[in-house]
Design a protein around this motif. Structure first.
Motif, PDB file in Angstrom:
ATOM      1  N   ASN A  28      -0.971 -29.677  -6.076  1.00  0.00           N
ATOM      2  CA  ASN A  28      -0.051 -28.559  -6.231  1.00  0.00           C
ATOM      3  C   ASN A  28       0.782 -28.396  -4.943  1.00  0.00           C
ATOM      4  N   VAL A  29       1.632 -27.363  -4.942  1.00  0.00           N
ATOM      5  CA  VAL A  29       2.485 -27.104  -3.782  1.00  0.00           C
ATOM      6  C   VAL A  29       1.651 -26.805  -2.538  1.00  0.00           C
ATOM      7  N   GLN A  30       0.524 -26.083  -2.748  1.00  0.00           N
ATOM      8  CA  GLN A  30      -0.336 -25.750  -1.608  1.00  0.00           C
ATOM      9  C   GLN A  30      -0.789 -26.999  -0.864  1.00  0.00           C
ATOM     10  N   ASP A  31      -1.194 -28.027  -1.615  1.00  0.00           N
ATOM     11  CA  ASP A  31      -1.657 -29.271  -0.985  1.00  0.00           C
ATOM     12  C   ASP A  31      -0.517 -29.931  -0.196  1.00  0.00           C
ATOM     13  N   LEU A  32       0.695 -29.899  -0.759  1.00  0.00           N
ATOM     14  CA  LEU A  32       1.842 -30.486  -0.062  1.00  0.00           C
ATOM     15  C   LEU A  32       2.123 -29.738   1.235  1.00  0.00           C
ATOM     16  N   VAL A  33       2.034 -28.401   1.170  1.00  0.00           N
ATOM     17  CA  VAL A  33       2.262 -27.593   2.366  1.00  0.00           C
ATOM     18  C   VAL A  33       1.206 -27.893   3.418  1.00  0.00           C
ATOM     19  N   ARG A  34      -0.055 -27.977   3.004  1.00  0.00           N
ATOM     20  CA  ARG A  34      -1.139 -28.275   3.940  1.00  0.00           C
ATOM     21  C   ARG A  34      -0.873 -29.570   4.693  1.00  0.00           C
ATOM     22  N   LEU A  35      -0.500 -30.613   3.964  1.00  0.00           N
ATOM     23  CA  LEU A  35      -0.237 -31.901   4.607  1.00  0.00           C
ATOM     24  C   LEU A  35       0.948 -31.815   5.560  1.00  0.00           C
ATOM     25  N   SER A  36       1.988 -31.101   5.146  1.00  0.00           N
ATOM     26  CA  SER A  36       3.167 -30.991   6.003  1.00  0.00           C
ATOM     27  C   SER A  36       2.859 -30.248   7.296  1.00  0.00           C
TER      28      SER A  36
END
Length: 204
Positions: free
Chosen positions: A192-200
């Motif tokens: 989800n978007v949360q996972d993408l934000v975490r990685l960024s």
């Protein structure tokens, strides 16, 4: 998890009541507040009484009257009240949620979400505090799998932009943006978007 306690803050009474019922049905203890001030007073009371906060988790809406989620996190930091925070946001709040994660939020959930996801998120925030530790090198290696265009799309997704807006900015079609997002999710193992934000932000 029997002693785990959720401190829920939301000014929407209907949402608050239904969420309390759902969390209690999952075996969690819940105290709810309609304003951040009430939560802060309760946490300070527990801290002054020597009650550990390690088995508690704050769940708060990002947008609230008087004090929003970011201001609440800043106040928790000022008071040295160490408790994990899970933010609930609308789509337009993703940029603010990213700021909150930079401040140390355990996670954020974008509305609408499944009840089971909230239960899983708060349990993880309490029982696995180490899961929020940054691992910049591992995150960098994962992000290195993306093409230059996918990295561009990722930047705009993490800024909370809609697919159509991203398409207009990059001069590509909405379908192409959707394809890049699907490829990103596959390459990064993001759900989800949360996972993408975490990685960024450097969280592996």
């Amino acid at each position: 998890m029997n002693a785990a306690q959720i401190l829920l803050v939301d000014d929407n009474e209907d949402f608050r009541r239904s969420t309390v019922w759902m969390l209690e049905a999952a075996g969690l203890q819940v105290e709810d507040f309609n304003r951040a001030a009430g939560l802060l007073a309760r946490l300070q009371q527990l801290e002054d009484a020597g009650v550990p906060l390690s088995d508690k988790c704050v769940v708060t809406d990002l947008r609230m009257p008087d004090m929003n989620g970011l201001e609440l996190m800043e106040e928790l930091r000022t008071r040295r009240l160490s408790v994990p925070v899970v933010l609930i946001t609308g789509h337009a709040d993703v940029t603010l949620a990213v700021s909150a994660m930079r401040m140390g939020a355990a996670n954020f959930l974008e509305k609408p979400f499944e009840n089971s996801i909230l239960v899983e998120t708060v349990k993880s925030a309490i029982s696995e505090p180490g899961s929020a530790l940054r691992n910049p090198q591992a995150a960098k290696e994962k992000l290195g799998r993306l093409s230059p265009r996918e990295r561009q799309v990722l930047t705009h997704v993490c800024a909370g932009k809609l697919n159509k807006t991203i398409a207009d900015i990059l001069g590509i079609s909405v379908k192409t943006v959707e394809l890049h997002r699907a490829n990103m999710a596959s390459k990064l193992g993001a759900r989800n978007v949360q996972d993408l934000v975490r990685l960024s932000l450097g969280y592996e």
